[in-house]
Design an enzyme around this catalytic site. Structure first.
Site, PDB file in Angstrom:
ATOM      1  N   ASN A   8       0.864  -1.182   0.000  1.00 41.62           N
ATOM      2  CA  ASN A   8       0.000   0.000   0.000  1.00 41.62           C
ATOM      3  C   ASN A   8       0.899   1.230   0.000  1.00 41.62           C
ATOM      4  O   ASN A   8       1.545   1.535   1.001  1.00 41.62           O
ATOM      5  CB  ASN A   8      -0.891  -0.034   1.249  1.00 41.62           C
ATOM      6  CG  ASN A   8      -1.706   1.236   1.432  1.00 41.62           C
ATOM      7  OD1 ASN A   8      -1.757   2.080   0.541  1.00 41.62           O
ATOM      8  ND2 ASN A   8      -2.327   1.381   2.592  1.00 41.62           N
ATOM      9  N   LYS A  10       0.046   4.233   0.008  1.00 42.29           N
ATOM     10  CA  LYS A  10      -0.567   5.409   0.658  1.00 42.29           C
ATOM     11  C   LYS A  10      -0.381   6.618  -0.270  1.00 42.29           C
ATOM     12  O   LYS A  10      -0.372   6.422  -1.483  1.00 42.29           O
ATOM     13  CB  LYS A  10       0.016   5.621   2.056  1.00 42.29           C
ATOM     14  CG  LYS A  10      -0.072   4.324   2.881  1.00 42.29           C
ATOM     15  CD  LYS A  10       0.173   4.495   4.339  1.00 42.29           C
ATOM     16  CE  LYS A  10       0.027   3.143   5.036  1.00 42.29           C
ATOM     17  NZ  LYS A  10       0.142   3.210   6.482  1.00 42.29           N
ATOM     18  N   HIS A  93      -9.399   1.091   5.311  1.00 41.24           N
ATOM     19  CA  HIS A  93      -8.094   1.291   5.965  1.00 41.24           C
ATOM     20  C   HIS A  93      -8.286   2.201   7.186  1.00 41.24           C
ATOM     21  O   HIS A  93      -9.107   3.129   7.143  1.00 41.24           O
ATOM     22  CB  HIS A  93      -7.105   1.912   4.983  1.00 41.24           C
ATOM     23  CG  HIS A  93      -5.699   1.864   5.482  1.00 41.24           C
ATOM     24  ND1 HIS A  93      -5.226   2.752   6.411  1.00 41.24           N
ATOM     25  CD2 HIS A  93      -4.691   1.009   5.227  1.00 41.24           C
ATOM     26  CE1 HIS A  93      -3.960   2.454   6.692  1.00 41.24           C
ATOM     27  NE2 HIS A  93      -3.610   1.392   5.989  1.00 41.24           N
ATOM     28  N   GLU A  95      -6.654   4.569   8.252  1.00 48.28           N
ATOM     29  CA  GLU A  95      -6.436   5.993   7.978  1.00 48.28           C
ATOM     30  C   GLU A  95      -7.699   6.630   7.390  1.00 48.28           C
ATOM     31  O   GLU A  95      -7.999   7.790   7.646  1.00 48.28           O
ATOM     32  CB  GLU A  95      -5.222   6.164   7.046  1.00 48.28           C
ATOM     33  CG  GLU A  95      -3.928   5.891   7.806  1.00 48.28           C
ATOM     34  CD  GLU A  95      -2.769   5.416   6.952  1.00 48.28           C
ATOM     35  OE1 GLU A  95      -2.799   5.576   5.730  1.00 48.28           O
ATOM     36  OE2 GLU A  95      -1.813   4.859   7.544  1.00 48.28           O
ATOM     37  N   GLU A 165      -4.931  -5.097  10.705  1.00 46.89           N
ATOM     38  CA  GLU A 165      -3.935  -4.038  10.877  1.00 46.89           C
ATOM     39  C   GLU A 165      -4.202  -3.302  12.190  1.00 46.89           C
ATOM     40  O   GLU A 165      -4.961  -2.319  12.203  1.00 46.89           O
ATOM     41  CB  GLU A 165      -4.016  -3.038   9.717  1.00 46.89           C
ATOM     42  CG  GLU A 165      -3.657  -3.607   8.364  1.00 46.89           C
ATOM     43  CD  GLU A 165      -3.063  -2.539   7.441  1.00 46.89           C
ATOM     44  OE1 GLU A 165      -1.927  -2.737   6.999  1.00 46.89           O
ATOM     45  OE2 GLU A 165      -3.709  -1.514   7.203  1.00 46.89           O
ATOM     46  N   GLY A 171       2.978   1.997  10.996  1.00 44.30           N
ATOM     47  CA  GLY A 171       3.973   3.062  10.872  1.00 44.30           C
ATOM     48  C   GLY A 171       4.694   3.401  12.164  1.00 44.30           C
ATOM     49  O   GLY A 171       5.315   4.459  12.273  1.00 44.30           O
ATOM     50  N   SER A 211       3.880  -2.250  10.365  1.00 46.27           N
ATOM     51  CA  SER A 211       5.332  -2.279  10.588  1.00 46.27           C
ATOM     52  C   SER A 211       6.016  -3.574  10.150  1.00 46.27           C
ATOM     53  O   SER A 211       7.036  -3.967  10.743  1.00 46.27           O
ATOM     54  CB  SER A 211       5.651  -1.962  12.054  1.00 46.27           C
ATOM     55  OG  SER A 211       5.250  -0.640  12.366  1.00 46.27           O
ATOM     56  N   GLY A 232       3.069  -0.982   4.242  1.00 48.41           N
ATOM     57  CA  GLY A 232       3.057   0.417   3.852  1.00 48.41           C
ATOM     58  C   GLY A 232       4.476   0.871   3.553  1.00 48.41           C
ATOM     59  O   GLY A 232       4.970   0.745   2.431  1.00 48.41           O
ATOM     60  N   GLY A 233       5.153   1.346   4.584  1.00 46.13           N
ATOM     61  CA  GLY A 233       6.517   1.880   4.440  1.00 46.13           C
ATOM     62  C   GLY A 233       7.455   0.953   3.672  1.00 46.13           C
ATOM     63  O   GLY A 233       8.206   1.394   2.794  1.00 46.13           O
TER      64      GLY A 233
HETATM   65  P1  13P Z   1       3.288   0.251   7.668  1.00 43.11           P
HETATM   66  O1  13P Z   1       3.757  -1.033   7.002  1.00 43.11           O
HETATM   67  O2  13P Z   1       4.027   1.459   7.163  1.00 43.11           O
HETATM   68  O3  13P Z   1       3.226   0.116   9.136  1.00 43.11           O
HETATM   69  O4  13P Z   1       1.778   0.477   7.143  1.00 43.11           O
HETATM   70  C1  13P Z   1       0.885  -0.551   7.232  1.00 43.11           C
HETATM   71  C2  13P Z   1      -0.332  -0.167   6.492  1.00 43.11           C
HETATM   72  O5  13P Z   1      -1.081   0.685   6.922  1.00 43.11           O
HETATM   73  C3  13P Z   1      -0.593  -0.852   5.221  1.00 43.11           C
HETATM   74  O6  13P Z   1      -1.888  -0.635   4.791  1.00 43.11           O
END
Ligand code: 13P
Length: 249
Positions: A8, A10, A93, A95, A165, A171, A211, A232-233
């Site tokens: 993802n 983002k 998600h 967020e 998640e 993150g 993470s 994500g990251g």
């Molecule tokens: P991180 O892997 O950056 O923690 O993000 C997870 C995420 O929200 C994937 O949708």
């Protein structure tokens, strides 16, 4: 064992930067045995189509409008992303739930719209730290699953992936431990069994996100009952993400 590896992006990278990424990633993952899905911003889907067509990499969006089309200025419809070759969409998600105030009711509607359009849904669920500390996480996740999948037919679950998640792990560098992830994967299956059937519970795809990175992915992805990971990251680094996507689990 084959895993589902999802990235993802983002709101990161520009379409012009994504060209290089897509080209490199497609080359590096050519021989991967895993299922791979990349979810970049909407603006990158044309680039994804150009570079991922004919590869084993699927791609999708990070959101859709709950309505199929019409006067919804600024929104993007399910069949628009499908027309660009997207086969997946992330819905719910944390967020979007937190920053865009998306309710379970809205998420349920988005899921129905996506499924009606033939998209696969990556449904995100997860508790915050307060809920976790209050030992209410399992109950909370069960309710999210229940509300978000209300009115979905059992045969549509083939097109639903549940991503656990935990908000406190996204993150932050704090990953959930394997035992807790396994327990939550089982809780998700229990709720699916409760709402649908035993067969649906064992067939549903459950992934973990929060993470996951190049140092911990191997350990996390061997968690019992877990079919993959949502990152994500870590997906922004093409070399590392290709290693994770190529791994033999
Ligand atoms: P991180 O892997 O950056 O923690 O993000 C997870 C995420 O929200 C994937 O949708």
């Amino acid at each position: 064992m084959k895993k589902l590896i999802i990235g993802n992006f983002k709101m990161n990278t520009k379409p012009s930067e994504f060209k290089n990424y897509a080209m490199t990633f497609a080359t590096k993952t050519k021989n991967s045995k895993n299922d791979i899905v990349i979810c970049p911003p909407y603006t990158h889907l044309g680039v994804a189509k150009e570079f991922f067509a004919g590869t084993k990499i699927a791609y999708g969006a990070q959101n859709i409008c709950e309505e199929p089309k019409g006067s919804f200025t600024g929104e993007v419809g399910a069949d628009m992303i499908k027309d660009l070759g997207a086969t997946y969409v992330i819905i719910g998600h944390s967020e979007r739930r937190a920053k865009f105030k998306e309710s379970d009711k809205l998420i349920n509607k988005k899921i129905k719209t996506a499924l009606a359009c033939g998209l696969k849904v990556i449904l995100c669920v997860g508790e915050n730290l307060q809920t976790r500390n209050a030992k209410q996480a399992c109950q909370f996740i069960r309710k999210q699953i229940d509300d978000d999948l209300k009115g979905i037919y059992e045969n549509e679950l083939d097109s639903v992936i549940v991503a656990y998640e935990p908000i406190w792990a996204i993150g932050t560098g704090h990953v959930a431990n394997k035992r807790d992830i396994a327990k939550m994967a089982q809780t998700i299956r229990d709720e699916i069994e409760h709402q649908f059937s035993k067969k649906a519970a064992s067939a549903i795809t459950v992934v973990y996100g929060g993470s996951v990175n190049i140092s911990n992915y191997k350990n996390l992805l061997t968690t019992e009952g877990l079919d993959g990971a949502l990152m994500g990251g870590a997906c922004l680094d093409v070399d590392n993400f290709a290693i994770i996507a190529k791994e033999n689990y």
